[in-house]
Design a protein around this motif. Sequence first.
Motif, short mmCIF file in Angstrom:
data_model
loop_
_atom_site.label_atom_id
_atom_site.label_comp_id
_atom_site.label_asym_id
_atom_site.label_seq_id
_atom_site.Cartn_x
_atom_site.Cartn_y
_atom_site.Cartn_z
N PRO A 70 -28.49 -62.00 -102.82
CA PRO A 70 -28.40 -61.53 -101.43
C PRO A 70 -27.25 -60.55 -101.19
O PRO A 70 -27.23 -59.87 -100.17
CB PRO A 70 -28.19 -62.82 -100.64
N PHE A 71 -26.31 -60.46 -102.13
CA PHE A 71 -25.14 -59.59 -101.93
C PHE A 71 -25.26 -58.27 -102.66
O PHE A 71 -24.43 -57.38 -102.46
CB PHE A 71 -23.87 -60.32 -102.38
N GLU A 72 -26.28 -58.10 -103.49
CA GLU A 72 -26.28 -56.96 -104.40
C GLU A 72 -26.47 -55.62 -103.69
O GLU A 72 -26.00 -54.59 -104.18
CB GLU A 72 -27.35 -57.14 -105.49
N ARG A 73 -27.13 -55.59 -102.55
CA ARG A 73 -27.34 -54.30 -101.87
C ARG A 73 -26.31 -54.03 -100.78
O ARG A 73 -26.42 -53.04 -100.07
CB ARG A 73 -28.76 -54.23 -101.30
N ILE A 74 -25.31 -54.90 -100.67
CA ILE A 74 -24.26 -54.68 -99.67
C ILE A 74 -23.18 -53.81 -100.30
O ILE A 74 -22.68 -54.12 -101.39
CB ILE A 74 -23.67 -56.02 -99.20
N PRO A 75 -22.80 -52.70 -99.65
CA PRO A 75 -21.87 -51.76 -100.28
C PRO A 75 -20.45 -52.30 -100.40
O PRO A 75 -20.03 -53.18 -99.65
CB PRO A 75 -21.91 -50.55 -99.33
N ASP A 76 -19.72 -51.76 -101.36
CA ASP A 76 -18.33 -52.16 -101.59
C ASP A 76 -17.50 -51.97 -100.33
O ASP A 76 -17.66 -50.99 -99.59
CB ASP A 76 -17.71 -51.31 -102.72
N GLY A 77 -16.61 -52.93 -100.09
CA GLY A 77 -15.71 -52.85 -98.94
C GLY A 77 -16.31 -53.31 -97.64
O GLY A 77 -15.63 -53.34 -96.61
N ALA A 78 -17.59 -53.68 -97.65
CA ALA A 78 -18.26 -54.06 -96.41
C ALA A 78 -17.75 -55.41 -95.90
O ALA A 78 -17.30 -56.26 -96.66
CB ALA A 78 -19.77 -54.13 -96.63
N LEU A 79 -17.85 -55.57 -94.59
CA LEU A 79 -17.53 -56.84 -93.94
C LEU A 79 -18.78 -57.69 -93.93
O LEU A 79 -19.84 -57.25 -93.45
CB LEU A 79 -17.05 -56.58 -92.51
#
Length: 346
Positions: free
Chosen positions: A59-68
Motif C-alpha cells: 500500500p505504500f509503494e506508490r506514495i512519493p518520497d517525503g509525503a505525509l
Amino acid sequence: MTAPAPIVWFVVPEGFDDPDRVSGGNVYDRRVGAELSGLGWDVRTVAAGIPVVTATTNPFERIPDGALVLVDGLVAVEAPAALEGAAGRLRVVVLVHMAAGAFADADPLRIEGERRTLPLAGRVIVASEWLRDELEDRGLSTPERLVVATPGSDEAAPAAGTPTGGSILCVGVVAPHKGQDTLIDALAALGPDPSWTCTFAGSVEADHGFAARVAACADQAGLSARITWAGVLNALELDDAYSRADVLIAPSRTESYGIAVGDALRRGIPVIASRVGGIAESAHPEDAAILVPPQDPRALGEALRQWIEDPALRARMSAAARRAAPIRKRWSDTARTIDFTLRGMP
C-alpha cells in the motif's frame, strides 16, 4: 495565486467505506477523511487489503518520497515489513482505534505488528485517553508523540422513546469483544417481565459461531419474541432505531471509546455500559449513564431492572442526557485535532 492544498495520503483498510462492513474504525476513517477535505486538505486515499500479507500490492509503494501519510492502525499492524520499508522516506502518522493487546484472544502477530510499527510514527493519534495510556504503558510510543482525538457525533433530534422505558438498543458487530452474550444473560435474569424489547444492530458475519451461540441462548431463555437481530443498518435505518430507543446498552469486554455511546447521548438517550477501556470518557455526563463491571450479567441485569422499574431514575437520566447533548464533541472537532497534528509534522 492561491497556495495548493496540502496533501495527505490516507492508507485505510479496503472496504472501509462499504456500508455492509460497519465498524467504529471504519466510521472514524470515513468521517475524518471527509472533514479533513473540508478543512482544505487534498486527501488521497489508498485502500489496503486485509490481511495485508495476502494482498498483491504494497500500500505504500506508490506514495512519493517525503509525503505525509496517515495510516490506519489496522493496516500498520498487518503490514509491519511494508511500513518499516517505507518509514525512512515518508512522514508517518498512525491512527490507532484499538490496541491489539487489549483483546483477551489477541493475535500475537498483531501485537508484534504494533511493537514494530508504532515506534516508527512521528505521531500516533489515538481515539481515547485510555488508549493513549495503554500504548504509553506498553512502551509503544512516547508522550510527546501521542495525540488524543476522540470520536465525535452528529447533531441529531432527541429520541422520542417510549412511555415505559423498555425499548432497549445495542449497537455493534456481534462478536465476543462487544459482549452481547452478557446482555442476553442479563435480559434472561429479568424473568417474565414483558415490558421490554431489545434490538441488536450490527453485523452477525464477523464471528458466525459466536453470533449463532448468542442467538441460541436467547432462544433457550425464551427471549426470541422480544429480540430483533437487525443486522447492519444503513444511516437512515440506524437513526430510526435510535429514535425509538429508550436506553442504549454497551456490554463490551473491551472498548477504546464507544462511538455508539456518544451517538446515543447526542440524541438524549441514556446509557448502561461496561466500565471498561475508554467507555467512561464517552459516557458523560455521569448522571446520564450507569456503568457496571464488564462480563457481569448480574450487575448488568440489576442496572436494567432499576432502569425499567424506576420512572424517576429514567426521567433524571434522560434529562441529563438531553441537557448535555448540544455540547458534545462533533466530528469537526475530532478532525481539527488531527488537522493541527498533521500540519505540525516536520
